[in-house]
Write a protein that holds these residues in place. Structure first.
Motif, PDB file in Angstrom:
ATOM      1  N   HIS A   1      -8.659   7.710   2.940  1.00 46.00           N
ATOM      2  CA  HIS A   1      -9.037   6.491   3.117  1.00 46.00           C
ATOM      3  C   HIS A   1     -10.583   6.500   3.463  1.00 46.00           C
ATOM      4  N   GLN A   2     -11.070   7.138   4.199  1.00 43.40           N
ATOM      5  CA  GLN A   2     -12.444   7.338   4.553  1.00 43.40           C
ATOM      6  C   GLN A   2     -13.197   7.745   3.311  1.00 43.40           C
ATOM      7  N   ALA A   3     -12.843   8.519   1.996  1.00 39.72           N
ATOM      8  CA  ALA A   3     -13.492   8.727   1.110  1.00 39.72           C
ATOM      9  C   ALA A   3     -13.507   7.399   0.464  1.00 39.72           C
TER      10      ALA A   3
ATOM     11  N   PRO B   1       0.698  -1.161  -0.067  1.00 41.74           N
ATOM     12  CA  PRO B   1      -0.027  -0.020  -0.011  1.00 41.74           C
ATOM     13  C   PRO B   1       0.936   1.351  -0.191  1.00 41.74           C
ATOM     14  N   ILE B   2       0.404   2.441  -0.590  1.00 40.58           N
ATOM     15  CA  ILE B   2       1.243   3.510  -0.788  1.00 40.58           C
ATOM     16  C   ILE B   2       1.395   4.076   0.725  1.00 40.58           C
ATOM     17  N   SER B   3       0.458   4.018   1.606  1.00 38.65           N
ATOM     18  CA  SER B   3       0.490   4.518   2.795  1.00 38.65           C
ATOM     19  C   SER B   3       1.811   3.765   3.688  1.00 38.65           C
ATOM     20  N   LYS B   4       2.054   2.800   3.468  1.00 36.23           N
ATOM     21  CA  LYS B   4       3.051   1.855   4.213  1.00 36.23           C
ATOM     22  C   LYS B   4       4.613   2.248   3.373  1.00 36.23           C
ATOM     23  N   ILE B   5       4.535   2.520   2.207  1.00 32.91           N
ATOM     24  CA  ILE B   5       5.722   3.111   1.519  1.00 32.91           C
ATOM     25  C   ILE B   5       6.201   4.784   2.114  1.00 32.91           C
ATOM     26  N   LEU B   6       5.035   5.419   2.123  1.00 38.63           N
ATOM     27  CA  LEU B   6       5.211   6.852   2.590  1.00 38.63           C
ATOM     28  C   LEU B   6       5.697   6.830   3.939  1.00 38.63           C
TER      29      LEU B   6
ATOM     30  N   MET C   1     -10.009   2.477  -8.343  1.00 42.70           N
ATOM     31  CA  MET C   1     -11.067   2.343  -7.208  1.00 42.70           C
ATOM     32  C   MET C   1     -10.034   1.579  -5.929  1.00 42.70           C
ATOM     33  N   ALA C   2      -9.095   2.358  -5.333  1.00 39.80           N
ATOM     34  CA  ALA C   2      -8.222   1.696  -4.310  1.00 39.80           C
ATOM     35  C   ALA C   2      -7.953   2.771  -3.503  1.00 39.80           C
ATOM     36  N   GLY C   3      -8.010   2.548  -2.263  1.00 41.17           N
ATOM     37  CA  GLY C   3      -7.273   3.657  -1.337  1.00 41.17           C
ATOM     38  C   GLY C   3      -6.172   3.498  -0.803  1.00 41.17           C
ATOM     39  N   PRO C   4      -5.300   4.360   0.019  1.00 48.08           N
ATOM     40  CA  PRO C   4      -4.269   4.524   0.278  1.00 48.08           C
ATOM     41  C   PRO C   4      -3.479   3.176   1.033  1.00 48.08           C
ATOM     42  N   HIS C   5      -4.489   2.370   1.657  1.00 48.37           N
ATOM     43  CA  HIS C   5      -4.059   1.334   2.217  1.00 48.37           C
ATOM     44  C   HIS C   5      -4.161   0.084   1.266  1.00 48.37           C
ATOM     45  N   THR C   6      -4.627   0.117   0.092  1.00 50.45           N
ATOM     46  CA  THR C   6      -4.793  -0.945  -0.757  1.00 50.45           C
ATOM     47  C   THR C   6      -3.570  -1.447  -1.302  1.00 50.45           C
ATOM     48  N   PRO C   7      -3.152  -2.794  -1.181  1.00 50.83           N
ATOM     49  CA  PRO C   7      -2.122  -3.245  -1.638  1.00 50.83           C
ATOM     50  C   PRO C   7      -1.638  -2.969  -3.271  1.00 50.83           C
ATOM     51  N   GLY C   8      -0.474  -2.587  -3.544  1.00 50.70           N
ATOM     52  CA  GLY C   8      -0.432  -2.498  -4.961  1.00 50.70           C
ATOM     53  C   GLY C   8      -0.524  -0.944  -5.535  1.00 50.70           C
ATOM     54  N   SER C   9      -0.935  -0.144  -4.571  1.00 54.54           N
ATOM     55  CA  SER C   9      -1.307   1.008  -4.805  1.00 54.54           C
ATOM     56  C   SER C   9       0.043   2.010  -5.258  1.00 54.54           C
ATOM     57  N   GLY C  10       1.215   1.777  -4.751  1.00 52.71           N
ATOM     58  CA  GLY C  10       2.380   2.150  -4.980  1.00 52.71           C
ATOM     59  C   GLY C  10       2.878   2.302  -6.620  1.00 52.71           C
TER      60      GLY C  10
END
Length: 583
Positions: free
Chosen positions: A419-421, A228-233, A255-264
């Motif tokens: 994430h809430q959005a 997830p991009i949140s983890k990277i950042l 259709m992905a959030g900042p905690h979705t795996p692969g969003s990086g």
């Protein structure tokens, strides 16, 4: 002194949603459609135009058939509100491959790009502090200025930012060559002749070179592509405004959030472009995105290709032995050709235009399961003055300031807001506080609007294709959501709602209906790791070829995916030309 507002007739006409066309739309150089060509391209989106140019350049007599009244697909300029010209769907340029610029001589054919510096602005919603305006984050190419901006929130982050940029740029340099090569042809390698196996292996060379480029840091880069991009950042930074701003590029259009795996990977997809040699730069096209499509059309027709609008294809024609042999238009006209390249989505190409009995059932099933969910609602707005942000008040003369040329990120104070959005949309509800990327291209290109007025692009998410309970979007739902977005903008820029002359609201179903984007997805399909490279659009058919001999996919549903890149069109044309020589 502020420029005068437009006359009342302009506001009244805009509110009536009077549609308009693109000035100077390309309608094809040919006087009439011939009944036979070497190659036919379905759809005059930017990839289709690129493919046509390269096919014609390679010696094949080529025709492009476009359903709409203008070329460009999602890269169009339309005067939806009288006097205001919008990049109605796609609105920024960076990813277009540099080879296409030079090989098709796009500057000579009229393309002019307006680079942006600074390029990103994130104002915060916070109370004034000791008489000072709310804080904001302005990012540009001057690293010292950018670090100074970041230091408002974290000195540690300011020091880390150049290292982060260098880290990401190394990954970009490794992956960039993959965009211009055909992925490994798995079918050819496993089932073909010795010569076909050798040719298939060419697709591995760029992958191997990428691995060598990344070297011992390959595990860290693998994490960027899969986590997830949140983890990277979080590994790099601590300040929420910076993390949320960077995260927008990892989820935009997905259709992905900042905690979705692969969003990086989606983040990487948005930082690997360049403009006129400047890595990672994004800019506006003078005259709107339709001017890019017009330059591509000019290049193709100068080479001899023929382009026709208002020519909707109803079916791909197959010979008795199952090979592509042309297309049939909705009016019954048949156009024969030895090659057919489809710039339409994989779903439209293979589930609607191609006779199903000629396709393997497993292939049809995989195409039908291709994920094309979209979170995007695009709102084009005509205003009679510049937005006036609380964090950076306008100049007295009303002229644009540096932040007005940026991608302006609203509701991006922290990762949790994004994430809430996303969570709202997962429940079938349009986001209560949507992520908004606001752009004002007329800040750099005043020809797009009447004097003193501006065009504003609001790229918003998250909005589901189908609402909770299976409910479809209607006018009330559409306008209620737009009102919610305007309320959000108003909180950052008081007076915005009063400045509105008219608006054009495009929900996911609208984007699908008007531009042929499946599910409203701007990439023709999710840019998730299970739908990239070897698996785009499906495993064993990532080489632009299809189960039908002579039928190729040249749009964003093929490798390397979406964005105004042109790589799929160029790569598919080269593959088709190679095959044509064997016929």
């Amino acid at each position: 002194m502020m420029a005068a507002r437009p006359r009342r007739w302009l506001r009244a006409a805009a509110l009536l949603r009077i549609p308009g066309g693109c000035r100077g739309c390309h309608v094809g150089a040919a006087a009439s459609l011939k009944r036979e060509y070497d190659a036919v391209v379905i759809g005059a989106g930017h990839n289709g135009l690129v493919a046509a140019a390269y096919l014609q350049k390679g010696g094949l007599k080529t025709a492009v058939l476009e359903r709409r009244h203008l070329v460009g697909g999602a890269a169009v300029t339309e005067e939806i509100i009288p006097g205001f010209r919008f990049s109605r769907a796609s609105y920024l340029l960076s990813l277009l491959r540099p080879q296409i610029y030079s090989e098709l001589e796009l500057k000579r054919h009229g393309l002019k790009v307006l680079p942006r510096d600074p390029y990103s602005y994130t104002p915060l919603l916070e109370d004034a502090r000791a008489g000072k305006a709310p804080r904001s984050l302005l990012l540009g190419t001057n690293m010292a200025d950018t670090q100074s901006q970041i230091a408002q929130f974290s000195v540690k982050d300011a020091q880390a930012f150049p290292k982060y940029e260098a880290f990401m740029n190394r990954l970009v340099s490794a992956i960039d060559p993959l965009l211009d090569t055909c992925p490994l042809d798995v079918a050819g390698f496993s089932q073909g002749s010795l010569l076909q196996k050798f040719r298939a292996l060419r697709g591995l060379r760029a992958l191997i070179r990428a691995g060598f480029t990344l070297g011992k840091q390959l595990p860290q880069y693998y994490q960027v592509l899969t986590a997830p991009i949140s983890k990277i950042l979080d590994l790099w930074f601590e300040s929420e405004p910076l993390k949320a701003t960077l995260a927008t590029d990892a989820v935009i259009g997905a259709m992905a959030g900042p905690h979705t795996p692969g969003s990086g990977y989606v983040l990487l997809h948005h930082v690997m472009g360049e403009l006129e040699g400047r890595q990672g730069a994004w800019g506006y096209v003078a005259g709107g995105m339709g001017a890019l499509s017009q330059a591509l059309a000019n290049a193709a027709t100068a080479l001899g290709a023929e382009i026709f609008t208002k020519k909707a294809v109803a079916q791909i024609l197959l010979s008795s032995d199952g090979k592509a042999q042309g297309v049939c238009l909705q009016d019954g006209t048949e156009v024969k050709s030895r090659l057919v390249l489809s710039n339409a989505s994989p779903q439209l190409t293979f589930l609607e235009l191609t006779p199903q009995e000629q396709l393997p059932p497993e292939f049809v099933q995989r195409i039908s399961q291709f994920d094309s969910r979209s979170p995007v609602t695009k709102i084009n707005v005509a205003v009679d003055r510049l937005p006036d942000f609380r964090a950076a008040p306008n100049a007295r003369d009303g002229c644009p300031l540096p932040h007005h040329q940026c991608s302006i990120h609203l509701n991006c104070e922290d990762i949790q807001l994004l994430h809430q959005a996303f969570e709202d949309a997962c429940q079938g509800r349009p986001s209560s506080r949507p992520m908004i990327e606001l752009c004002i291209p007329s800040a750099l290109d005043p020809t797009l609007a009447p004097s003193g007025c501006h065009v504003v692009s609001l790229f918003t998410q998250y909005t589901p294709y189908t609402l909770a309970g299976g409910k479809q979007w209607d006018d009330r739902e559409r306008e209620d959501y737009a009102d919610r977005v305007f309320d959000c903008v108003e909180a950052y820029a008081p007076g915005f709602k009063a400045s509105v002359v008219g608006r054009d609201v495009l929900t996911p179903p609208d984007l699908e209906r008007i531009f042929g984007l499946p599910g409203g997805n701007i990439f023709h399909g999710a840019m998730s790791l299970d739908q990239l490279y070897f698996a785009r659009p499906v495993p064993s058919y990532s080489s632009y070829r299809s189960p039908v001999e002579g039928l190729y996919l040249c749009g964003s549903g093929a490798h390397p995916g979406g964005g105004v890149m042109g790589a799929a069109g160029r790569n598919a044309a080269r593959m088709a030309l190679e095959d044509f020589k064997k016929l």
